[in-house]
Design a protein around this motif. Sequence first.
Motif, PDB file in Angstrom:
ATOM      1  N   UNK A  91       0.841  -1.207   0.000  1.00 28.21           N
ATOM      2  CA  UNK A  91       0.000   0.000   0.000  1.00 28.21           C
ATOM      3  C   UNK A  91       0.874   1.255   0.000  1.00 28.21           C
ATOM      4  N   UNK A  92       1.926   1.229   0.826  1.00 31.68           N
ATOM      5  CA  UNK A  92       2.798   2.402   0.949  1.00 31.68           C
ATOM      6  C   UNK A  92       3.568   2.629  -0.356  1.00 31.68           C
ATOM      7  N   UNK A  93       4.011   1.542  -0.959  1.00 37.16           N
ATOM      8  CA  UNK A  93       4.731   1.665  -2.237  1.00 37.16           C
ATOM      9  C   UNK A  93       3.809   2.308  -3.278  1.00 37.16           C
ATOM     10  N   UNK A  94       2.568   1.877  -3.275  1.00 38.65           N
ATOM     11  CA  UNK A  94       1.625   2.355  -4.285  1.00 38.65           C
ATOM     12  C   UNK A  94       1.162   3.799  -4.047  1.00 38.65           C
ATOM     13  N   UNK A  95       0.885   4.134  -2.772  1.00 35.98           N
ATOM     14  CA  UNK A  95       0.266   5.439  -2.494  1.00 35.98           C
ATOM     15  C   UNK A  95       1.267   6.487  -1.994  1.00 35.98           C
ATOM     16  N   UNK A  96       2.403   6.026  -1.457  1.00 36.26           N
ATOM     17  CA  UNK A  96       3.374   6.965  -0.886  1.00 36.26           C
ATOM     18  C   UNK A  96       3.127   7.257   0.585  1.00 36.26           C
ATOM     19  N   UNK A  97       2.062   6.688   1.173  1.00 37.87           N
ATOM     20  CA  UNK A  97       1.825   6.884   2.603  1.00 37.87           C
ATOM     21  C   UNK A  97       1.361   5.580   3.246  1.00 37.87           C
ATOM     22  N   UNK A  98       1.545   5.528   4.571  1.00 35.27           N
ATOM     23  CA  UNK A  98       1.162   4.310   5.300  1.00 35.27           C
ATOM     24  C   UNK A  98      -0.296   4.410   5.756  1.00 35.27           C
ATOM     25  N   UNK A  99      -0.949   3.261   5.979  1.00 32.35           N
ATOM     26  CA  UNK A  99      -2.270   3.311   6.629  1.00 32.35           C
ATOM     27  C   UNK A  99      -2.117   3.942   8.016  1.00 32.35           C
ATOM     28  N   UNK A 100      -3.146   4.664   8.476  1.00 29.89           N
ATOM     29  CA  UNK A 100      -3.032   5.357   9.763  1.00 29.89           C
ATOM     30  C   UNK A 100      -4.200   5.071  10.692  1.00 29.89           C
ATOM     31  N   UNK A 101      -3.881   4.843  11.972  1.00 29.49           N
ATOM     32  CA  UNK A 101      -4.908   4.613  13.002  1.00 29.49           C
ATOM     33  C   UNK A 101      -4.827   5.726  14.042  1.00 29.49           C
ATOM     34  N   UNK A 102      -5.959   6.296  14.404  1.00 33.68           N
ATOM     35  CA  UNK A 102      -6.010   7.291  15.477  1.00 33.68           C
ATOM     36  C   UNK A 102      -6.713   6.686  16.680  1.00 33.68           C
ATOM     37  N   UNK A 103      -6.033   6.713  17.834  1.00 35.00           N
ATOM     38  CA  UNK A 103      -6.625   6.130  19.048  1.00 35.00           C
ATOM     39  C   UNK A 103      -6.998   7.234  20.015  1.00 35.00           C
ATOM     40  N   UNK A 104      -8.167   7.075  20.632  1.00 34.42           N
ATOM     41  CA  UNK A 104      -8.617   8.041  21.641  1.00 34.42           C
ATOM     42  C   UNK A 104      -8.732   7.298  22.969  1.00 34.42           C
TER      43      UNK A 104
END
Length: 294
Positions: A26-39
């Motif tokens: 995914x990162x290779x393709x889009x240039x960014x990593x998946x992201x998780x926000x925790x509260x």
Amino acid sequence: MTARILDGQAVADRIRAQIAQDAAAFKTKTGYAPGLGAVLAGDNPASAQYVRMKRKACEQVGITSVAHLMNANSTQQEVEAVVKALNDDPAIHGILVQLPLPPQINEERVLRLVSLEKDVDGFHPINIGLLGMKGREPLFTPATPTGCMVLLQEAGAQVNGANAVVLGRSNIVGLPVALMLIKANATVTVVHSKTKDIPRVVADADIVIAAIGQPRFVKGSWLKPGAVVIDVGTNRIDDPTAEKGYRYVGDVEFETAVDVAGVITRVPGGVGPMTIAMLLQNTMKAAQRRAAFG
Ligand code: NAP
């Protein structure tokens, strides 16, 4: 009969290895990593530990995580503002609100605010509603119940047409797992604190999912021989022989159940590791969905 013991850690490790590959691609393709926000709001040590474990797991598979640590006196408005900011942040694909929230916070209002596309915990009332409806599919399903369903598949259980008994009807485990079993064509009985003669109900079950938070409650003598038993319970009990003076046991009396069941999970090392793996999987799915739909 001695049951086959299903190793949830091994299954979770395999799934996490696949997610790590997917996240790298995914990162290779889009240039960014998946992201998780925790509260995380409040000072519950168990909740803080869960959030740490989830963030560490993210890091291990190449998912970026950010945590918003809020104090126990946070107001509804403050918690909602954090969720709204995460909804608007394009680097965040999944939002995790660690439950329970402090008592002054209206939990339902907070969960309802999480963007449906980022609801990787699957607790948004619309996602839960879709899970319960025939012919509808939620965008995400809750992690622990999904983990139970994956373990049933790994066990080789025939869910279609099976009699399944779910012990517990909580919003986070019992109820959603019962809905998932119904969707998978099981005939489902849900046991709770007002249920009469629980051993008789359990005796009919080809599949038992135990999620009541009562140590070693389900006895081997209650089980139908060959039943598939998934033990969600995670109960801390005193044990002077253990290094820390305590240990964790499930809701099933493992030593007697293992002689009757066909397949069984252990505590620890059963459902627990699957919960985090399913959260990572949902976050990966949310990122892929976002990248596909823009
Ligand atoms: P919960 O919110 O406390 O719900 C417990 C449910 O069990 C309720 O529906 C309650 O009935 C029922 N119950 C309690 N005592 C009972 C009894 N003696 N007989 C029959 N039913 C009884 O618990 P939860 O959050 O679902 O958690 C359940 C267990 O799973 C806990 O041990 C928890 O630590 C564990 N857990 C593990 C994971 C994991 O990742 N492995 C994740 C979540 C939870 P009523 O509805 O009538 O009150």
